[in-house]
Write a protein that holds these residues in place. Structure first.
Motif, PDB file in Angstrom:
ATOM      1  N   GLN A   1      -9.661  -2.517   0.361  1.00 58.92           N
ATOM      2  CA  GLN A   1      -9.063  -3.343   1.408  1.00 58.92           C
ATOM      3  C   GLN A   1      -9.808  -4.668   1.530  1.00 58.92           C
TER       4      GLN A   1
ATOM      5  N   PRO B   1      -3.016  -4.959  -2.726  1.00 59.08           N
ATOM      6  CA  PRO B   1      -1.846  -4.253  -2.201  1.00 59.08           C
ATOM      7  C   PRO B   1      -1.779  -2.847  -2.781  1.00 59.08           C
TER       8      PRO B   1
ATOM      9  N   VAL C   1       0.366   1.310  -2.419  1.00 58.03           N
ATOM     10  CA  VAL C   1       1.359   2.265  -1.919  1.00 58.03           C
ATOM     11  C   VAL C   1       0.660   3.606  -1.791  1.00 58.03           C
ATOM     12  N   ASN C   2       0.586   4.152  -0.541  1.00 55.70           N
ATOM     13  CA  ASN C   2       0.838   3.432   0.694  1.00 55.70           C
ATOM     14  C   ASN C   2      -0.240   2.391   0.948  1.00 55.70           C
ATOM     15  N   SER C   3      -0.064   1.604   1.984  1.00 55.26           N
ATOM     16  CA  SER C   3      -1.031   0.557   2.275  1.00 55.26           C
ATOM     17  C   SER C   3      -2.408   1.160   2.528  1.00 55.26           C
ATOM     18  N   LEU C   4      -3.430   0.421   2.133  1.00 55.86           N
ATOM     19  CA  LEU C   4      -4.797   0.890   2.341  1.00 55.86           C
ATOM     20  C   LEU C   4      -5.124   1.037   3.814  1.00 55.86           C
ATOM     21  N   TYR C   5      -4.482   0.268   4.640  1.00 59.82           N
ATOM     22  CA  TYR C   5      -4.666   0.409   6.090  1.00 59.82           C
ATOM     23  C   TYR C   5      -4.200   1.783   6.562  1.00 59.82           C
ATOM     24  N   SER C   6      -3.056   2.219   6.069  1.00 62.71           N
ATOM     25  CA  SER C   6      -2.554   3.537   6.460  1.00 62.71           C
ATOM     26  C   SER C   6      -3.371   4.659   5.813  1.00 62.71           C
TER      27      SER C   6
ATOM     28  N   ASP D   1       5.592   3.932   2.846  1.00 57.85           N
ATOM     29  CA  ASP D   1       6.618   3.973   1.803  1.00 57.85           C
ATOM     30  C   ASP D   1       6.860   5.400   1.318  1.00 57.85           C
TER      31      ASP D   1
ATOM     32  N   LYS E   1       7.570  -2.873  -5.505  1.00 58.18           N
ATOM     33  CA  LYS E   1       6.579  -3.507  -4.632  1.00 58.18           C
ATOM     34  C   LYS E   1       5.758  -4.542  -5.395  1.00 58.18           C
TER      35      LYS E   1
ATOM     36  N   LEU F   1       5.293  -8.570  -4.461  1.00 60.11           N
ATOM     37  CA  LEU F   1       3.992  -9.056  -4.006  1.00 60.11           C
ATOM     38  C   LEU F   1       3.256  -9.902  -5.028  1.00 60.11           C
TER      39      LEU F   1
END
Length: 580
Positions: free
Chosen positions: A185, A190, A192-197, A347, A392, A396
């Motif tokens: 992060q 970028p 899948v899924n986002s590193l935040y999630s 996603d 994706k 991006l």
């Protein structure tokens, strides 16, 4: 005027000139570089023509060549440009974090970003990765893949995209790779899924808090969430409201850390285990289930499965179970769509629920992209994940996507107009002065120029050190007193529009020095008395009229200089002719 022109063009007139006339005209003059009489100009027209055409010859040739190219383009005479070599773009590196049981390279074989850019797949587990992240340098990943204790792959690379198919944290197995998630992060990658999630899914009670928000938003009828209690440590765990209960310790997967408690004595024993683990715990009512429900979403693809335990274990995912795909209902779609909106969007996700024997459903958990794939359509689901990742990446990583590009052109910024300063009120010293208006000609009004916003190539600078150009009527012989008859005749022979214009220069105003003559020479000429011959006034009047008519047809500065030179020669010829 026409009479004089015809008279000068007559060869007999030139032959009848007095002796020494041509010799006097051939004397060097400080004000002219190459003096010549009209007769000499008639005899040698080529040098004069060359002097007119030489300043604009290069401009005319370039203009002619440009016109030829323009005319040849529509007719197809121009040669077509040669085939340009295609620009080969580097392949995009996709890092898939998963175990070795699935070879993800074959699912991305032949796929390209936007149909043009190749994809290079690098696959490894969290335990085989290390990295260094930078503010401007992105993220450099070091990969060391081990198979049976032997190092198979060891290399470093900068990934462009990440597919996370493995849990980043599990207390049961002692695996904590949250620092790697933070590093990825940090590098701005970028995924899948986002590193935040992915980082938020490292704590199941934290994820369950998001389910509580959905529960309060939709209500118990549309989103039936199981009743659960959270304890940060063992101290608040005194007793349960009713038995049997299910106690879940910490953060674990695949049924690990879950215990069914039948009575208070067993509950106290579990409380001591929580104290030894030094972690949080949750309790929820035990549901005598008939089957488990799993609703998964991969991009825009939905599937629903029903799993029934055969071995009689209260955990449907433990022991033998029967799995079958069921129809996707609007109720199930609402569950998974609501859960896919948490943490900025998922996603890939799945919702687990329990269907009790009394016919009621209870949502117990939500999973992210690290969910295990089940059923007969595992290969199809993996292909769906690969297509989702390529989509994706196209959004991006290519120019024009959601991430801003550097080959993009910037719009030019318009500079606001500034108030005229000392540099704009007049040209500084040493710079070329503006050309003054000629006597009897149209006066050019000077308007403030707008600020230049074009490119430097469009802003043409004036040559440094260029001397101002003078008009033919600006000779020192015309600087007379206001009451002299010469000025009255000159003003009467000038253009009638001069008197109508309020900005026309007065005859008494001093004229600027002629180009090529110094100020001292101009002063000496002005101090010399005019010869008191009556014919001199007529010639000066005719010269003034001729210069006035010629200045209206003035072209380039080089033509003005040549015309002024010719008029001075004519004036000298007239003076010598009539004085003799």
């Amino acid at each position: 005027m026409n009479f004089l022109r015809r008279r000068l063009s007559d060869s007999s007139f030139v032959a009848n000139l007095p002796n020494g006339y041509m010799t006097d005209l051939q004397r060097p003059d400080s004000s002219t570089s190459s003096p010549a009489s009209p007769a000499m100009e008639r005899r040698h027209p080529q040098p004069l023509a060359a002097s007119f055409s030489s300043p604009g010859s290069s401009l005319f040739s370039s203009f002619s060549s440009a016109m030829k190219q323009t005319s040849a383009a529509p007719s197809g005479l121009m040669e077509p440009p040669g085939p340009s070599s295609p620009v080969v773009q580097r392949p995009r590196i996709l890092l898939v974090i998963d175990d070795a049981h699935t070879d993800w390279a074959k699912y991305f074989h032949g796929k390209k970003v936007n149909g043009e850019i190749e994809i290079r797949v690098e696959q490894a587990e969290f335990s085989e990765l290390n990295l260094a992240a930078y503010v401007t340098g992105g993220c450099m990943v070091d990969m060391q893949v081990l198979r049976n204790g032997t190092k198979v792959v060891s290399r470093s690379f900068k990934p462009d995209f990440i597919l996370v198919r493995q849990h980043a944290y599990s207390m049961a197995l002692g695996e904590d790779y949250r620092s790697l998630v933070i590093g990825l992060q940090y590098g701005g990658l970028p995924a899948v899924n986002s590193l935040y999630s992915v980082y938020n899914f490292c704590s199941k009670p934290w994820v369950f808090s998001q389910l509580i928000k959905i529960f309060h938003s939709l209500g118990p009828e549309k989103f039936p969430l199981v009743e659960q209690t959270f304890f940060p440590n063992h101290k608040p765990m005194l007793t349960a409201p009713h038995f049997p209960v299910v106690v879940k310790l910490g953060h674990a997967h695949a049924g690990m850390g879950k215990i069914k408690v039948e009575n208070q004595h067993d509950y106290q024993d579990i409380t001591s285990m929580v104290a030894m683990a030094k972690t949080y715990a949750t309790t929820e009512a035990f549901i005598d289930s008939k089957y488990d429900i799993r609703i998964q979403k991969i991009g825009s693809n939905y599937k629903a499965y029903m799993r029934t335990s055969i071995s009689g274990n209260w955990k449907a995912n433990t022991g033998s179970a029967m799995l079958e795909q069921v129809a996707m209902t609007e109720r199930y779609r609402l569950w998974v769509d609501s859960c896919s909106e948490m943490f900025g969007g998922l996603d890939i996700c799945a919702v687990k629920a329990v269907h009790s024997k009394d016919g009621r459903d209870y949502i117990i958990e939500v999973m992210d992209s690290s969910m295990p794939l089940i059923g007969e359509h595992v290969e199809e689901d993996k292909q769906l994940m690969a297509d989702l990742v390529v989509s994706k990446m196209s959004q991006l990583l290519i120019p024009g996507g959601t991430v801003p590009s550097p080959l993009r052109p910037w719009a030019p910024q318009m500079k606001p107009a500034k108030s005229p300063g000392p540099a704009q009120l007049g040209p500084p010293l040493g710079q070329p002065q503006p050309r003054p208006p000629t006597q009897g000609g149209p006066r050019q009004t000077q308007s403030p120029q707008p600020p230049r916003t074009g490119s430097p190539s469009q802003q043409r600078l004036s040559p440094q050190g260029q001397q101002p150009l003078s008009s033919p009527s600006g000779s020192p012989q015309q600087q007379r007193s206001p009451g002299s008859p010469q000025l009255s005749r000159a003003s009467s022979g000038s253009s009638p529009n001069q008197a109508a214009k309020p900005g026309a220069p007065l005859a008494s105003q001093p004229r600027p020095p002629v180009q090529g003559r110094s100020a001292s020479q101009q002063g000496e000429d002005s101090k010399k008395p005019a010869p008191p011959h009556p014919h001199l006034n007529k010639s000066q009047s005719l010269t003034t009229s001729l210069s006035t008519s010629d200045t209206s047809q003035r072209g380039t500065p080089s033509e003005d200089e040549a015309k002024a030179e010719t008029i001075r020669n004519l004036r000298k010829s007239f003076a010598s002719l009539f004085s003799d």
